[in-house]
Design an enzyme around this catalytic site. Sequence first.
Site, PDB file in Angstrom:
ATOM      1  CE  LYS A 178      -1.755   3.146   2.087  1.00  0.00           C
ATOM      2  NZ  LYS A 178      -1.824   4.456   1.589  1.00  0.00           N
ATOM      3  N   GLY A 214       6.909   5.647   8.046  1.00  0.00           N
ATOM      4  CA  GLY A 214       6.062   7.014   8.075  1.00  0.00           C
ATOM      5  C   GLY A 214       6.201   7.564   9.207  1.00  0.00           C
ATOM      6  CB  SER A 215       4.089  10.403  10.760  1.00  0.00           C
ATOM      7  OG  SER A 215       2.498   9.628  10.619  1.00  0.00           O
ATOM      8  CB  VAL A 267       0.557   6.815  10.724  1.00  0.00           C
ATOM      9  CG1 VAL A 267       0.183   5.275  10.004  1.00  0.00           C
ATOM     10  CG2 VAL A 267      -0.222   7.879  10.352  1.00  0.00           C
ATOM     11  N   GLY A 268       2.533   5.349  12.908  1.00  0.00           N
ATOM     12  CA  GLY A 268       3.229   4.463  13.654  1.00  0.00           C
ATOM     13  C   GLY A 268       2.450   3.769  14.724  1.00  0.00           C
ATOM     14  CD  GLU A 297      13.355   1.817  10.272  1.00  0.00           C
ATOM     15  OE1 GLU A 297      13.584   3.092  10.978  1.00  0.00           O
ATOM     16  OE2 GLU A 297      13.900   0.898  10.847  1.00  0.00           O
ATOM     17  CB  CYS A 348      13.180   9.594   8.230  1.00  0.00           C
ATOM     18  SG  CYS A 348      14.194   8.548   7.012  1.00  0.00           S
ATOM     19  CD  GLN A 405       5.609  18.335   5.297  1.00  0.00           C
ATOM     20  OE1 GLN A 405       4.949  17.011   5.270  1.00  0.00           O
ATOM     21  NE2 GLN A 405       6.152  18.856   5.936  1.00  0.00           N
ATOM     22  CD  GLU A 418      10.128  13.896  10.558  1.00  0.00           C
ATOM     23  OE1 GLU A 418       9.073  13.226  10.948  1.00  0.00           O
ATOM     24  OE2 GLU A 418      11.050  13.018  10.138  1.00  0.00           O
TER      25      GLU A 418
HETATM   26  P1  NAP Z   1       2.404   8.925   7.169  1.00  0.00           P
HETATM   27  O1  NAP Z   1       1.211   9.734   6.888  1.00  0.00           O
HETATM   28  O2  NAP Z   1       2.442   8.246   8.598  1.00  0.00           O
HETATM   29  O3  NAP Z   1       2.077   7.859   6.029  1.00  0.00           O
HETATM   30  C1  NAP Z   1       2.952   6.677   5.941  1.00  0.00           C
HETATM   31  C2  NAP Z   1       2.087   5.573   4.993  1.00  0.00           C
HETATM   32  O4  NAP Z   1       1.073   5.088   6.143  1.00  0.00           O
HETATM   33  C3  NAP Z   1       1.213   6.242   4.003  1.00  0.00           C
HETATM   34  O5  NAP Z   1       1.075   5.019   3.037  1.00  0.00           O
HETATM   35  C4  NAP Z   1      -0.132   6.449   4.640  1.00  0.00           C
HETATM   36  O6  NAP Z   1      -1.064   6.286   3.893  1.00  0.00           O
HETATM   37  C5  NAP Z   1      -0.245   5.260   5.656  1.00  0.00           C
HETATM   38  N1  NAP Z   1      -1.457   5.291   6.442  1.00  0.00           N
HETATM   39  C6  NAP Z   1      -1.690   6.414   6.963  1.00  0.00           C
HETATM   40  N2  NAP Z   1      -2.701   6.285   7.918  1.00  0.00           N
HETATM   41  C7  NAP Z   1      -2.635   4.915   8.307  1.00  0.00           C
HETATM   42  C8  NAP Z   1      -3.361   3.880   9.138  1.00  0.00           C
HETATM   43  N3  NAP Z   1      -4.265   4.417   9.860  1.00  0.00           N
HETATM   44  N4  NAP Z   1      -3.142   2.532   8.899  1.00  0.00           N
HETATM   45  C9  NAP Z   1      -2.345   2.215   7.823  1.00  0.00           C
HETATM   46  N5  NAP Z   1      -1.534   3.011   6.997  1.00  0.00           N
HETATM   47  C10 NAP Z   1      -1.718   4.308   7.274  1.00  0.00           C
HETATM   48  O7  NAP Z   1       3.837   9.344   6.639  1.00  0.00           O
HETATM   49  P2  NAP Z   1       4.233  10.319   5.284  1.00  0.00           P
HETATM   50  O8  NAP Z   1       3.699  11.772   5.556  1.00  0.00           O
HETATM   51  O9  NAP Z   1       3.684   9.626   4.173  1.00  0.00           O
HETATM   52  O10 NAP Z   1       5.873  10.466   5.261  1.00  0.00           O
HETATM   53  C11 NAP Z   1       6.286  11.078   6.078  1.00  0.00           C
HETATM   54  C12 NAP Z   1       6.965  10.687   7.575  1.00  0.00           C
HETATM   55  O11 NAP Z   1       7.566   9.384   7.243  1.00  0.00           O
HETATM   56  C13 NAP Z   1       7.828  11.422   8.204  1.00  0.00           C
HETATM   57  O12 NAP Z   1       7.663  11.280   9.738  1.00  0.00           O
HETATM   58  C14 NAP Z   1       9.256  10.853   8.052  1.00  0.00           C
HETATM   59  O13 NAP Z   1      10.367  10.831   9.118  1.00  0.00           O
HETATM   60  C15 NAP Z   1       8.982   9.275   8.003  1.00  0.00           C
HETATM   61  N6  NAP Z   1       9.662   8.611   7.182  1.00  0.00           N
HETATM   62  C16 NAP Z   1      10.757   7.654   7.800  1.00  0.00           C
HETATM   63  C17 NAP Z   1      11.788   6.736   7.337  1.00  0.00           C
HETATM   64  C18 NAP Z   1      12.529   6.111   8.092  1.00  0.00           C
HETATM   65  O14 NAP Z   1      13.108   5.030   7.413  1.00  0.00           O
HETATM   66  N7  NAP Z   1      12.663   6.178   9.325  1.00  0.00           N
HETATM   67  C19 NAP Z   1      11.902   6.996   5.911  1.00  0.00           C
HETATM   68  C20 NAP Z   1      11.101   7.739   5.360  1.00  0.00           C
HETATM   69  C21 NAP Z   1       9.939   8.639   5.939  1.00  0.00           C
HETATM   70  P3  NAP Z   1      -1.672   7.716   3.028  1.00  0.00           P
HETATM   71  O15 NAP Z   1      -0.413   8.618   3.031  1.00  0.00           O
HETATM   72  O16 NAP Z   1      -2.064   7.236   1.543  1.00  0.00           O
HETATM   73  O17 NAP Z   1      -2.848   8.304   3.779  1.00  0.00           O
END
Ligand code: NAP
Length: 477
Positions: free
Chosen positions: A172, A225-226, A229-230, A247, A280, A327, A379
Amino acid sequence: MKTYPNYIGGEWLAASDARPNFNPSDLGDCIGDYAESDAATVAQAAEAAAAARPRWAAATVQDRANVLDTVADELFRRKDEIGTLVSREEGKTLAEGTGEALRAAQIFRFYAGEAVRNAGEALGSLRAGLDIEVTREPLGVVGLVTPWNFQLGIPAWKIAPALAYGNCVVHKPAELTPGSAWVLAEIISRAGLPPGAFNLVMGAGARAGQALVDHPLVDGISFTGSVAVGEKIAASAVRRMARFQLEMGGKNPLVVLDDADLDTALECALAAYTVTGQRCTASTRLVVMQGIHDRFVKALTERLRAIRVGHALDPATQMGPVVDENQLAKDLRYIEGAVREGARLVTGGTLVERPQRGHYLAPALFTETTPQMRINREEVFGPVTAVIRVRDYEEALAVANDTEFGLAAGICTASLKHARHFLRNAQAGMVMVNAPTGGADYHVPFGGRKRSSYGPREQGSYARDFHTIVKTGYLRA
Ligand code: NAP
Ligand code: MG
């Protein structure tokens, strides 16, 4: 406008809804409409993956290696074209987009090799006549949930090990950037997998993502992701005892000591603005010792003012736009908040006009900040860094570790003593000495501590710990 369907059970299936995918460099440019999946569609994909399990788990390691090699070959061949799409849909520069496509290819190539290197252990038993073997079996069906910022690279580093170790996949991708994931799925669909071993379901996280996390046939969830959500994913997975790997975010420090080489320190600090600061591992807290502080700030300011912000596909562009209006609004809120808290905005932080309508923001630098300010605790995920002035190495280390995150940490210094001490004492999963905090190699573990990560590491041979399940066999002949 072409509508891009899901890939489920070896077939391309339209969903009931679709959503346009816009180019953040030019909002008049729509890349296509992409499927928006509901829970029933996700269930169909999970069932297809579960049905494919026996066939893919029984494939020889050579079969698995061949599939991954085939994907790698095509990614290498098409890296410029695919890299252009990566840049067009996310807004990173052409060099960054092409680099990501190349990295995806390298990752598939690496895991083609790992597939045949999935060795176990043989030991003697405490009891006479018994032999022990420890083996690794596929986890089963893995649900992969990925963010928009490395919308090709992160899927690659989750999908390749998942398949290498014999798992079936439901991916997904982020709703904002499904195009690169779709191209990858199309390549995988022709690589020789049994139908159902790989599935792509696109759509919103709250609907499609949550349905995937909750599906009883999904044995493990790998999420990037964030933190917010994690946390939700962790709670959902624990409820049904599914394995999970998270992550998440970072607030990574880059320490600059007085004895640092200034050019190296500048190169490391400027790396925080690559991918428009939306990575990240970006070093967004610049922890700078008082003796080099003014020289460092002056030179960094000059370099930031010279950065050409523009359309991601213009080869002259050095920093592309912010990914979308949400963003951008978040970046601006943090910038205004930091000014209100008393931080000094030295450069940037304002909107930039360009011939095309896009989310252009000038790279921002704050000075005179304290570790307690929100700009240093949360962040932002944009082209914004903040300098914290410190007296000495001891204070620098304490400030560096004063965060709830622990993904990456860096230090610039000529002192072996301080470099070594920092390497040992920085509370982060990845520590860089005289090198940018962003920019990890694919053959070594990637991940963090504290609230940045949860569960086993990704990448390299360490990815096996999430994607396999250990069996201890006792054998009497
Ligand atoms: P996000 O909003 O947490 O989304 C990440 C993924 O989770 C997306 O596919 C999102 O879908 C999905 N999602 C959202 N709510 C969900 C739920 N309730 N159940 C299951 N999946 C769900 O993060 P983002 O805004 O895309 O990315 C930015 C974040 O990613 C930043 O915090 C960054 O630090 C982090 N990041 C971390 C790493 C690492 O390796 N540590 C690498 C890159 C990015 P939708 O977007 O389609 O809603
Ligand atoms: Mg887009």
